[in-house]
Scaffold this active site. Structure first.
Site, PDB file in Angstrom:
ATOM      1  N   ARG A  15      54.322   7.085  -5.313  1.00 28.51           N
ATOM      2  CA  ARG A  15      55.355   6.116  -4.942  1.00 28.51           C
ATOM      3  C   ARG A  15      56.107   5.648  -6.189  1.00 28.51           C
ATOM      4  NH1 ARG A  15      56.970   1.272  -6.564  1.00 28.51           N
ATOM      5  NH2 ARG A  15      54.775   0.695  -6.801  1.00 28.51           N
ATOM      6  N   HIS A 212      52.454  -0.960 -18.072  1.00 32.98           N
ATOM      7  CA  HIS A 212      53.384   0.106 -18.434  1.00 32.98           C
ATOM      8  C   HIS A 212      53.205   0.413 -19.918  1.00 32.98           C
ATOM      9  CE1 HIS A 212      56.385  -0.145 -14.866  1.00 32.98           C
ATOM     10  NE2 HIS A 212      55.186  -0.557 -14.494  1.00 32.98           N
ATOM     11  N   CYS A 243      60.102   1.427 -15.268  1.00 36.57           N
ATOM     12  CA  CYS A 243      61.159   0.511 -14.868  1.00 36.57           C
ATOM     13  C   CYS A 243      62.404   0.881 -15.654  1.00 36.57           C
ATOM     14  CB  CYS A 243      60.735  -0.931 -15.173  1.00 36.57           C
ATOM     15  SG  CYS A 243      61.985  -2.181 -14.782  1.00 36.57           S
ATOM     16  N   ASN A 252      54.391   4.186 -16.302  1.00 37.17           N
ATOM     17  CA  ASN A 252      53.124   3.468 -16.223  1.00 37.17           C
ATOM     18  C   ASN A 252      52.111   4.138 -17.152  1.00 37.17           C
ATOM     19  OD1 ASN A 252      53.535   1.687 -13.644  1.00 37.17           O
ATOM     20  ND2 ASN A 252      54.292   3.706 -13.102  1.00 37.17           N
TER      21      ASN A 252
END
Length: 307
Positions: A15, A212, A243, A252
């Site tokens: 995801r 992250h 992000c 991540n």
């Protein structure tokens, strides 16, 4: 110093990782990669999100992916739920997953940029989603983004984060995740944060760390969280995801890097690292580019006992 003897890992690459790729990954490839991850011994696997296709076209095939994957029955399949409409859409496939994951930001600026809502609007909406999920027999997690710092506002007071967490837990969330969404956290901050979070939220709620690797401090922050008693982490195979703010940010922490470190420290995960690397290599091949994972490049540690 006492560290946990075992930890729980939720893989979020299918995801969090796939939705951040510039191109849309073919449904067949997604299913293949998720099935490979399901065979690694992972207990928890976040596979997709029921979001608007015009907003995140990379996840437009959420229903098909969820219906067609084949993972062991003991793997807790998680779907990310952005709002009540997303929950309604997910319910049509209720038998295919056992957990929902909700999210919001701790800062007004980031929440507005991310979902175009105020913090209070998001919080009230998630309280309704979580309550409905629990009524359906689903386990609910809520992740609070920018818990350790906001790219727009800077420092985020832990008190603000904990107040949000308390309301989400009161709504029925069995697990609260704290996201270092843009990689601003440092180990000293993380250790103090999780010690305070445990005192504030008690033992009835599972506390999860979502780091992250934006500035290369992801595993150092994992270690600090471990020292503070955290035994639940989210990560992404191949170091996928991340992000878009700041520009050039990495993803991540890589699940294989996390698992490799934990196993070298004699902390059990239940995950087969070699099988995890098979999945990461397959992701690399599908995407056709090198990935950020260190263990994917270097391989597992091999001890030469005769030396």
């Amino acid at each position: 110093m006492s560290l946990p003897t075992s930890v729980r890992v939720r893989e979020v690459g299918p995801r969090d990782g796939f939705q951040n790729e510039p191109e849309v990954i073919a449904t067949e490839d997604k299913i293949k990669l998720i099935d490979l991850l399901g065979a690694t011994g992972l207990e928890r696997l976040e596979v997709t999100s029921f979001v608007r296709a015009d907003v995140i076209p990379q996840l437009a095939d959420a229903a098909e992916v969820l219906e067609r994957i084949s993972v062991p029955d003991d793997v807790a399949v998680t779907v990310l739920i952005p709002n009540e409409r997303g929950f309604d859409n997910a319910l049509a496939h209720r038998e295919r997953f056992s957990e929902i994951n909700c999210f919001m930001s701790a800062s007004e600026s980031h929440n507005k940029a991310n979902v175009n809502r105020s913090v209070e609007e998001s919080l009230a909406g998630l309280e309704r989603v979580i309550a409905r999920g629990v009524a359906e027999g689903l386990r609910a997690e809520a992740v609070i983004s920018v818990s350790f710092g906001c790219p727009y506002e800077g420092h985020v007071p832990p008190e603000r984060v904990f107040s949000i967490a308390e309301r989400l837990a009161a709504a029925g969330a069995a697990e609260i995740g704290f996201g270092d969404t843009t990689g601003m956290a440092n180990p000293a901050q993380v250790g103090a944060f999780f010690e305070a979070a445990a005192q504030r939220l008690g033992n009835d709620v599972e506390l999860t760390a979502h780091f992250h690797n934006t500035r290369g401090q992801g595993l150092a922050n994992v270690y600090a969280a471990l020292q503070a008693g955290c035994a639940s982490f989210e990560s992404s195979f191949g170091e996928l995801g991340g992000c878009p703010v700041p520009a050039g940010a990495t993803g991540n922490i890589a699940t294989e890097d996390l698992v490799s470190m934990l196993h070298e420290m004699n902390i059990a995960t239940g995950i087969d690292l070699e099988k995890l690397l098979v999945a990461a290599r397959a992701a690399r091949d599908v995407l056709g580019r090198p990935l950020g994972s260190h263990t994917l490049v270097a391989g597992p540690v091999e001890w030469n006992d005769a030396a």
